[in-house]
Design an enzyme around this catalytic site. Structure first.
Site, PDB file in Angstrom:
ATOM      1  CG  ASP A 138      -1.863  -1.120   1.332  1.00 26.82           C
ATOM      2  OD1 ASP A 138      -2.110  -1.760   0.291  1.00 26.82           O
ATOM      3  OD2 ASP A 138      -2.374  -1.367   2.430  1.00 26.82           O
ATOM      4  CG  ASP A 140       0.863   2.568   4.497  1.00 24.42           C
ATOM      5  OD1 ASP A 140      -0.322   2.229   4.605  1.00 24.42           O
ATOM      6  OD2 ASP A 140       1.790   1.772   4.283  1.00 24.42           O
TER       7      ASP A 140
END
Length: 215
Positions: A138, A140
């Site tokens: 991901d 972040d």
């Protein structure tokens, strides 16, 4: 360090403090990358305290890269053992460490909010030079929304970028009360949201959070 440290702040302990941590936790010292972490100039991250953390100490984390089991090392230090504290890196500064497929999305995010910071795999790869990013990582992020008008428009603007992104966008919008996962802020004003701070998690209405309210 007299002032309270914000969650996600990047800190460096003294060499002596880290040597003492290794002596208290020989299971950590057996891992060469952990034992040499501070000597290599790598930071730790401020986290929320857990039940086992000693009172009065600063809870810190060290996430190892996937090649080392993706293990999360948790320690706690006295404020006087910390010699440097910085906010997590700006997304703009960490962008060079990101995959080429991420660059268009990162450019859009920076244009939306130049103050956007990153604290996950991209941040750690940028800060340490170790391979944290994988095909499933991901992105972040922390969006510091200091103005009420900016806070109220950010969630849907982020959603528009996330819809076209090749990776999952995760992270929090930061207002006076703390941080809220950005997806929670795309609902109606009456909905309550979970606000994360250094001392814990509390709830408040979306409208109150975006208006700069305090718990």
């Amino acid at each position: 360090m007299a002032d309270p440290l914000e969650r996600h702040a990047m800190v460096k302990p003294s060499a002596g403090a880290w040597t003492a941590v290794m002596a208290r936790h020989p299971e950590f010292a057996e891992n060469a990358i952990v034992e040499g972490w501070v000597r290599a100039g790598r930071p730790l991250i401020v986290r929320r305290p857990g039940c086992s953390d000693p009172a009065g100490k600063i809870p810190l984390g060290l996430p190892l890269p996937p090649s080392h089991g993706k293990r999360r090392i948790a320690v706690a230090l006295d404020a006087g053992e910390i010699i440097e504290c910085k906010p997590p890196p700006l997304l703009a500064d960490a962008a060079a460490a990101a995959p080429s497929a991420w660059q268009d999305t990162i450019d859009r995010l920076i244009r939306l909010c130049p103050e956007t910071r990153t604290f996950g795999s991209l941040a750690w790869q940028h800060l340490t030079g170790l391979p944290y990013l994988t095909d499933h990582s991901d992105l972040d992020l922390l969006w510091p929304a200091r103005a009420t008008a900016q806070a109220s428009t950010l969630p849907l603007e982020i959603a528009g970028i996330a819809h076209l992104a090749p990776m999952r966008l995760d992270g929090e919008i930061i207002c006076t009360a703390g941080g809220v996962q950005w997806r929670e802020l795309t609902g109606a004003d009456a909905e309550e949201v979970l606000v994360k701070g250094l001392s814990g998690v509390h709830s408040m209405t979306r409208a109150a959070f975006l208006a700069g309210g305090t718990p």
